[in-house]
Motif scaffolding. Structure first.
Motif, PDB file in Angstrom:
ATOM      1  N   ALA A  16       8.403   1.682  12.123  1.00 33.16           N
ATOM      2  CA  ALA A  16       7.413   2.348  12.969  1.00 33.16           C
ATOM      3  C   ALA A  16       6.076   1.722  12.634  1.00 33.16           C
ATOM      4  O   ALA A  16       5.593   1.851  11.503  1.00 33.16           O
ATOM      5  CB  ALA A  16       7.393   3.848  12.704  1.00 33.16           C
ATOM      6  N   SER A  17       5.508   1.007  13.588  1.00 36.50           N
ATOM      7  CA  SER A  17       4.292   0.224  13.326  1.00 36.50           C
ATOM      8  C   SER A  17       3.094   0.934  13.943  1.00 36.50           C
ATOM      9  O   SER A  17       3.078   1.220  15.151  1.00 36.50           O
ATOM     10  CB  SER A  17       4.454  -1.181  13.912  1.00 36.50           C
ATOM     11  N   VAL A  18       2.082   1.203  13.104  1.00 35.44           N
ATOM     12  CA  VAL A  18       0.951   2.038  13.497  1.00 35.44           C
ATOM     13  C   VAL A  18      -0.298   1.193  13.702  1.00 35.44           C
ATOM     14  O   VAL A  18      -0.744   0.494  12.781  1.00 35.44           O
ATOM     15  CB  VAL A  18       0.673   3.111  12.425  1.00 35.44           C
ATOM     16  N   ALA A  19      -0.861   1.251  14.903  1.00 32.93           N
ATOM     17  CA  ALA A  19      -2.174   0.657  15.161  1.00 32.93           C
ATOM     18  C   ALA A  19      -3.227   1.691  14.777  1.00 32.93           C
ATOM     19  O   ALA A  19      -3.190   2.828  15.242  1.00 32.93           O
ATOM     20  CB  ALA A  19      -2.307   0.275  16.623  1.00 32.93           C
ATOM     21  N   MET A  20      -4.161   1.291  13.932  1.00 27.72           N
ATOM     22  CA  MET A  20      -5.099   2.255  13.360  1.00 27.72           C
ATOM     23  C   MET A  20      -6.242   2.621  14.303  1.00 27.72           C
ATOM     24  O   MET A  20      -6.806   3.706  14.200  1.00 27.72           O
ATOM     25  CB  MET A  20      -5.667   1.703  12.057  1.00 27.72           C
ATOM     26  N   PRO A  37      11.724  12.311   5.658  1.00 30.41           N
ATOM     27  CA  PRO A  37      12.672  11.910   4.605  1.00 30.41           C
ATOM     28  C   PRO A  37      13.305  10.537   4.814  1.00 30.41           C
ATOM     29  O   PRO A  37      13.736   9.914   3.827  1.00 30.41           O
ATOM     30  CB  PRO A  37      13.733  13.013   4.665  1.00 30.41           C
ATOM     31  N   ASP A  38      13.385  10.056   6.050  1.00 29.46           N
ATOM     32  CA  ASP A  38      14.012   8.748   6.292  1.00 29.46           C
ATOM     33  C   ASP A  38      13.106   7.579   5.899  1.00 29.46           C
ATOM     34  O   ASP A  38      13.591   6.447   5.758  1.00 29.46           O
ATOM     35  CB  ASP A  38      14.394   8.599   7.772  1.00 29.46           C
ATOM     36  N   ILE A  39      11.808   7.835   5.764  1.00 26.77           N
ATOM     37  CA  ILE A  39      10.875   6.756   5.436  1.00 26.77           C
ATOM     38  C   ILE A  39      10.957   6.468   3.936  1.00 26.77           C
ATOM     39  O   ILE A  39      10.582   7.282   3.101  1.00 26.77           O
ATOM     40  CB  ILE A  39       9.427   7.119   5.834  1.00 26.77           C
ATOM     41  N   LYS A  40      11.469   5.288   3.605  1.00 29.67           N
ATOM     42  CA  LYS A  40      11.631   4.887   2.208  1.00 29.67           C
ATOM     43  C   LYS A  40      10.509   3.967   1.730  1.00 29.67           C
ATOM     44  O   LYS A  40      10.261   3.860   0.532  1.00 29.67           O
ATOM     45  CB  LYS A  40      12.969   4.157   2.019  1.00 29.67           C
ATOM     46  N   ILE A  41       9.847   3.287   2.678  1.00 29.04           N
ATOM     47  CA  ILE A  41       8.796   2.329   2.322  1.00 29.04           C
ATOM     48  C   ILE A  41       7.654   2.464   3.322  1.00 29.04           C
ATOM     49  O   ILE A  41       7.884   2.571   4.538  1.00 29.04           O
ATOM     50  CB  ILE A  41       9.331   0.883   2.344  1.00 29.04           C
ATOM     51  N   VAL A  42       6.438   2.464   2.820  1.00 34.08           N
ATOM     52  CA  VAL A  42       5.237   2.357   3.657  1.00 34.08           C
ATOM     53  C   VAL A  42       4.575   1.037   3.309  1.00 34.08           C
ATOM     54  O   VAL A  42       4.253   0.777   2.147  1.00 34.08           O
ATOM     55  CB  VAL A  42       4.263   3.519   3.416  1.00 34.08           C
ATOM     56  N   THR A  43       4.385   0.175   4.299  1.00 37.68           N
ATOM     57  CA  THR A  43       3.685  -1.085   4.084  1.00 37.68           C
ATOM     58  C   THR A  43       2.332  -1.033   4.788  1.00 37.68           C
ATOM     59  O   THR A  43       2.129  -0.243   5.717  1.00 37.68           O
ATOM     60  CB  THR A  43       4.512  -2.280   4.594  1.00 37.68           C
ATOM     61  N   LEU A  44       1.405  -1.876   4.337  1.00 34.11           N
ATOM     62  CA  LEU A  44       0.058  -1.862   4.902  1.00 34.11           C
ATOM     63  C   LEU A  44      -0.486  -3.266   5.081  1.00 34.11           C
ATOM     64  O   LEU A  44      -0.343  -4.115   4.196  1.00 34.11           O
ATOM     65  CB  LEU A  44      -0.942  -1.115   3.985  1.00 34.11           C
ATOM     66  N   THR A  45      -1.129  -3.498   6.224  1.00 33.00           N
ATOM     67  CA  THR A  45      -2.043  -4.632   6.428  1.00 33.00           C
ATOM     68  C   THR A  45      -3.259  -4.077   7.172  1.00 33.00           C
ATOM     69  O   THR A  45      -3.341  -4.150   8.389  1.00 33.00           O
ATOM     70  CB  THR A  45      -1.390  -5.772   7.232  1.00 33.00           C
ATOM     71  N   ILE A  99      11.003   2.266   7.613  1.00 37.01           N
ATOM     72  CA  ILE A  99       9.731   1.708   7.149  1.00 37.01           C
ATOM     73  C   ILE A  99       8.626   2.183   8.077  1.00 37.01           C
ATOM     74  O   ILE A  99       8.775   2.135   9.312  1.00 37.01           O
ATOM     75  CB  ILE A  99       9.756   0.172   7.140  1.00 37.01           C
ATOM     76  N   LEU A 100       7.528   2.628   7.513  1.00 39.23           N
ATOM     77  CA  LEU A 100       6.324   2.903   8.286  1.00 39.23           C
ATOM     78  C   LEU A 100       5.289   1.862   7.903  1.00 39.23           C
ATOM     79  O   LEU A 100       5.040   1.647   6.711  1.00 39.23           O
ATOM     80  CB  LEU A 100       5.780   4.303   7.991  1.00 39.23           C
ATOM     81  N   HIS A 101       4.704   1.212   8.896  1.00 35.55           N
ATOM     82  CA  HIS A 101       3.696   0.188   8.606  1.00 35.55           C
ATOM     83  C   HIS A 101       2.354   0.606   9.188  1.00 35.55           C
ATOM     84  O   HIS A 101       2.260   0.984  10.363  1.00 35.55           O
ATOM     85  CB  HIS A 101       4.086  -1.170   9.194  1.00 35.55           C
TER      86      HIS A 101
END
Length: 507
Positions: free
Chosen positions: A73-77, A131-139, A41-43
């Motif tokens: 993997a959690s991304v600070a924008m 390829p391993d990232i199956k879902i991208v979530t967003l807040t 998951i990438l967030h």
């Protein structure tokens, strides 16, 4: 002989994977080895809400299934503060769930990588395309979608959109990052991840899809068509009240962790829901962690926006005018608490597809949540960007009620209180700061001394309110409420609008 102070006292140990086994038994910890997780998951948006909601739900799903593929993997924008804190403690952090004096303490290990987007060498689009990232979530909040409130489509004049069109290799907007990631997947013939918005706006997935397709079309019509055919953007509805970070949180976490330091704890209420539209493809067993999968989230979305979020606005604007600093303080006020309950049951509730018993239960739950003294939900945070929130949270129900012939005293008073804040925020002792994308033009309207002319000028802003039914009556009643707030204060103005059956706020 002078004695020098002893500055050699040992510092508290920092939370880490090696110290998980040394935590007090009352602290819940991951049922898996955090380092055993792979990233699925990438967030986008590594804030408090994400860490108290989606990341915690993902931990519980992994605990329930022992499936290690769903590390985040959690991304600070923008800001690097949380990323630095997480990296220094193996990406672990503590959630403190406060409920009537009790606290559930849990260390979360679902985040496997903390990323600061502006300094990320790999780049967020390449991470999306892995390829391993199956879902991208967003807040990323509603503003991160770069949607025009007039057209409901991508705002091409949005500064971050313009940047990403000029410099496509280094996007700064979530929209540009997603489009670039999809472009890479398309080039290699891969399968794109599901994109799951967790932001608090109507049709979040639908709106995100339109914005990404619009952005892609400005660069490559073929990419826009490919996204439209291949990428799923399910809508979802999230609900948990999460307290903004305070300086007291690390001390509270250290106390619960037996002296171990955590510089990235989050505090929230225990209540949590997550409603997700069905989509094709694999995902964590979030249903085992309290989420529900449905065909259509519309009814859940309207109930949440109108009951919780609309009433939050009512308590914030009126409560702040009464001098209260938090939602809990305002909801505990007898008159304001009674108005909040009346507003939900008699105005917002009749516009929803909820049976009476479920409506009453939901209202009772919300009043308990609003009054939770451990959650310091400050008025500026709740009341910001009111012009963007008016239609989905207040005005849509207001229209339904007027067309059905039902009275709307709460909505009229809410709008009057919001208008009042454009001048009240300049007065000494104001407990709310106005933060609104239309602040400059609205502040000029608020300086109109006649309350009825002022109300009419605001309500004629179709970019905020759209077309209102019975405008002359509504202008008069909002103007009356505005005049009373200035002349008589909050308590008297509220009590005049209370039905006798709601005089006691505990009903």
């Amino acid at each position: 002989m002078r004695v020098l102070p002893d500055n050699s006292a040992p510092t508290a140990p920092r939370l880490s994977a090696a110290l998980l086994g040394k935590l007090p038994t009352a602290v819940v910890r991951p049922g898996f080895a955090p380092r055993s997780l792979s990233t699925g998951i990438l967030h986008l948006g590594c804030g408090s809400f994400h860490r108290a909601h989606q990341a915690l739900a993902t931990q519980h799903a992994i605990d329930a299934t022992s499936d290690p593929r769903w590390g985040i993997a959690s991304v600070a924008m923008t800001r690097p503060t949380v990323v630095a804190a997480l990296r220094a403690q193996d990406n672990l952090y503590t959630t403190l769930l406060h409920d009537d004096g009790r606290v559930r303490v849990e260390v979360v290990g679902a985040i496997v990588d903390a990323v600061h987007a502006p300094s990320d060498r790999l780049g967020v689009p390449k991470r999306i395309a892995h390829p391993d990232i199956k879902i991208v979530t967003l807040t990323v909040t509603a503003s991160g979608y770069c949607i025009s409130p007039v057209t409901g489509r991508l705002d091409e004049n949005c500064e971050s959109v313009r940047h990403d069109l000029r410099d496509p290799r280094h996007p700064i907007s979530p929209i540009g990052m997603l489009a670039n990631g999809f472009a890479a997947i398309r080039r290699r013939g891969g399968i794109p991840p599901v994109v799951l918005s967790c932001d608090n706006l109507c049709g979040n997935g639908r709106n995100l899809r339109a914005a990404v397709i619009d952005f892609a079309a400005l660069r490559d019509g073929g990419l826009a068509d490919w996204i439209a055919r291949n990428v799923q953007f399910p809508n979802s509805v999230v609900d948990r009240i999460v307290q903004p970070a305070t300086p007291a949180d690390p001390a509270a976490a250290r106390n619960w962790l037996g002296g171990i330091e955590d510089r990235a704890p989050v505090s929230a209420e225990p209540f949590m829901t997550w409603t997700i539209e069905h989509f094709d493809g694999e995902c964590p067993r979030w249903d085992l962690a309290g989420a529900r999968f449905v065909t259509d989230v519309t009814d859940y979305e309207q109930a949440k926006l109108r009951l919780l979020n609309g009433t939050h606005m009512l308590l914030a604007y009126l409560g702040a005018l009464a001098g209260y600093c938090t939602i809990a303080e305002a909801a505990a006020d007898p008159a304001l608490g009674a108005l909040a309950r009346q507003f939900m049951r008699c105005e917002q509730g009749p516009t929803l597809a909820l049976p009476a018993t479920e409506l009453h239960r939901t209202v009772d739950e919300l009043m308990v949540r609003f009054r939770n003294p451990a959650i310091c939900h400050d008025m500026t945070r709740v009341g910001r960007n009111g012009s963007d929130k008016m239609v989905p949270r207040v005005v849509a129900a207001l229209r339904d009620n007027i067309e059905a012939g039902r009275p709307t005293p709460g909505a009229e008073l809410l709008i009057a209180a919001w208008i009042r804040w454009f001048t009240a925020s300049r007065e000494p002792g104001a407990v709310m700061t106005v933060a609104d994308p239309r602040e400059n033009s609205l502040a000029a309207l608020a300086d109109t001394t006649d309350p009825h002319r002022c109300a009419r000028a605001f309500l004629q802003r179709t970019d905020i309110f759209g077309t209102l039914p019975e405008p002359h009556r509504l202008h008069r009643q909002v103007g009356d409420a505005l005049a009373e707030l200035v002349r008589d204060g909050v308590d008297a103005t509220v009590r005049r609008r209370l039905d006798p059956g709601y005089e006691g706020s505990n009903r």
